[in-house]
Scaffold this motif. Structure first.
Motif, PDB file in Angstrom:
ATOM      1  N   GLY A  97      -5.160   0.364   2.297  1.00 54.91           N
ATOM      2  CA  GLY A  97      -4.042  -0.562   2.312  1.00 54.91           C
ATOM      3  C   GLY A  97      -2.756   0.146   1.944  1.00 54.91           C
ATOM      4  N   THR A  98      -1.679  -0.603   1.942  1.00 52.70           N
ATOM      5  CA  THR A  98      -0.379  -0.043   1.603  1.00 52.70           C
ATOM      6  C   THR A  98       0.310  -0.936   0.590  1.00 52.70           C
ATOM      7  N   GLY A  99       1.234  -0.346  -0.144  1.00 52.80           N
ATOM      8  CA  GLY A  99       1.974  -1.110  -1.134  1.00 52.80           C
ATOM      9  C   GLY A  99       2.667  -0.195  -2.111  1.00 52.80           C
ATOM     10  N   LYS A 100       2.948  -0.729  -3.277  1.00 55.23           N
ATOM     11  CA  LYS A 100       3.607   0.037  -4.334  1.00 55.23           C
ATOM     12  C   LYS A 100       2.670   0.137  -5.533  1.00 55.23           C
ATOM     13  N   ALA A 101       2.643   1.307  -6.152  1.00 56.70           N
ATOM     14  CA  ALA A 101       1.796   1.529  -7.320  1.00 56.70           C
ATOM     15  C   ALA A 101       2.671   1.773  -8.546  1.00 56.70           C
ATOM     16  N   TYR A 102       2.392   1.031  -9.637  1.00 56.09           N
ATOM     17  CA  TYR A 102       3.151   1.144 -10.875  1.00 56.09           C
ATOM     18  C   TYR A 102       2.234   1.712 -11.962  1.00 56.09           C
ATOM     19  N   PRO A 103       2.618   2.800 -12.633  1.00 53.97           N
ATOM     20  CA  PRO A 103       1.774   3.358 -13.707  1.00 53.97           C
ATOM     21  C   PRO A 103       1.664   2.398 -14.891  1.00 53.97           C
TER      22      PRO A 103
END
Length: 443
Positions: A164-170
């Motif tokens: 999938g695609t998206g944004k990753a936040y630590p």
């Protein structure tokens, strides 16, 4: 940077932690002074210096409580455990460098072995307290979701893949990254002996792992960060903490499976199996029984808005949803849905639900459906039906029961995994057919 845990609030660089760091440096200086006590002509003060070093070790460890999770009973126990551990190391290596008699021999007040034993016992106590309501912590904010976003395009974790695609936040605990939160629609896929399990997960999705999942920076969404920050609460993530078999909070990991237990905390790791145990306290490792290979990094993928959770720990895999759970251990699979349980392995399969129990092992099988029982082993078949009992000594009849029992489990397991549950009408029909065939052997 501040953290709030229950009624405790502190700054990461507060006076207490600055004092703890100062005490660590003072301990290091005193260790060097003790090491060169001869040239410095301080041998007359040998015992006082050693007691001073031990006191400073306990002081800085206790002053550091709350750096990660806030001041709790669990934190205090682990601080004492760590203090005894460092003391054990000091006394163990110090005996070759001129420790006074007070710390050696049968009359010693404190020895390296005694200190290490205290460290291990206190570590175990901390684990037990931690498993009981997580040490009674009422933390409102364990984690910090960074207001930095990175482009996410999927990750391959071996038997588990996230596409999938998206944004990753630590996600951080203190200054340590313990996971990522993904904003975007993703699909998780896991290989199991009963086939591939696929599930589309809806944002937000947290992945507890030390691995780096993304590198390219993109524009962050502050409102998403605030929403996720509220969701990352241990009490919300695990409402039924006492009965949870798999708990993953990034820096605290617990996995309880069939004959297997794994617990990992910041400086303690325990693996227990029927064949042996491995305990790691700091750099010290203790084995008992067969050596247990260290686990890979335990990884958990959790859908924050729903009940889906997938955990991979070495060759073990646990999938939990609101409708079912799957546990995989090597070539063994256990599927549970309500009171229906399906187990499969290389030489054994079983299906259980209330008064229904069907098991097939190597050259044996047993079916129990309400008041009907059919068992087969060693070329002999025993039947109890309608209040009457029969025995058939025939290898063909025995093989027939084993083969039919396998067929029934295969048929029922398909419907069970598809969420339809056990088909009682089909099951009763197949059992009646089997009994009719067996009765022919009675003549």
């Amino acid at each position: 940077m501040s953290y709030v845990f229950g009624t405790w609030s502190f700054e990461e660089d507060s006076l207490r932690f600055k004092i703890a760091d100062l005490l660590k440096k003072l301990t290091a200086v005193l260790l060097i002074v003790w090491l060169f006590k001869g040239p410095l002509k301080l041998e007359a003060y040998n015992e006082y210096i050693v007691w001073g070093i031990i006191a400073l070790i306990f002081a800085f460890e206790l002053m550091s409580v709350g750096k990660w999770f806030g001041v709790t009973v669990t934190g205090l126990i682990f601080a004492l455990s760590k203090a005894f551990f460092w003391t054990a190391l000091f006394l163990f290596f110090g005996k070759w460098l001129g420790l006074p008699e007070t710390f050696q021999g049968d009359e010693a007040i404190l020895t390296a072995s005694t200190a290490f034993a205290y460290a291990v016992v206190l570590g175990i106590a901390g684990l037990l307290v931690g498993k009981t309501g997580f040490g009674k912590m009422k933390s409102k904010r364990w984690f910090k979701v960074e207001k930095k976003a990175y482009e996410f395009g999927g990750v391959d974790l071996g038997d588990v893949k996230v596409d999938g695609t998206g944004k990753a936040y630590p996600v951080l605990v203190g200054k340590k990254r313990v996971g990522w939160v993904i904003d975007g629609e993703v699909e998780v896929e896991a290989e199991t002996p009963i086939g591939k399990v696929r599930k589309i997960l809806h944002s937000p999705v947290v992945v507890w792992t030390s691995q780096k999942l993304a590198e390219t920076k993109v524009e962050a969404d502050p409102s998403f960060v605030e929403r996720v920050q509220a969701l990352l609460n241990p009490d919300k993530l695990y409402k039924n903490k006492e009965s949870a078999k798999v708990v993953d909070l990034g820096i605290i990991k617990v996995y309880e499976g069939d004959g297997f237990q794994y617990v990992k905390l910041p400086f303690i790791e325990v693996i227990e199996t029927p064949h042996g145990e491995r305990v790691k306290v700091g750099p010290i490792r203790v084995h008992e029984g067969s050596v247990v290979s260290p686990l890979e990094d335990m990884v958990t993928i959790r859908e924050l808005g729903n009940g889906f959770q997938l955990t991979k720990a070495g060759d073990r895999l646990a999938i939990q949803t609101d409708e079912y759970t799957i546990e995989v251990a090597g070539n063994k699979v256990t599927y549970r849905s309500g009171n229906e349980v399906l187990k499969l392995s290389k030489d054994y399969v079983s299906l259980k639900s209330g008064e229904i129990s069907i098991t097939v092992g190597k050259n044996r099988a047993k079916l129990r459906i309400d008041d009907t029982i059919i068992s087969a082993s060693d070329g002999k078949v025993r039947i109890r039906v309608g209040g009457k009992s029969y025995t058939i000594e025939n290898k063909g009849a025995c093989n027939l029961v084993i083969r039919k029992a396998k067929d029934i489990i295969e048929e029922q397991s398909v419907e069970l995994i598809e969420g339809l549950g056990i088909n009682r009408a089909a099951l009763n029909r197949r059992v009646k057919e089997l009994i009719d065939e067996l009765m022919e052997h009675l003549g």
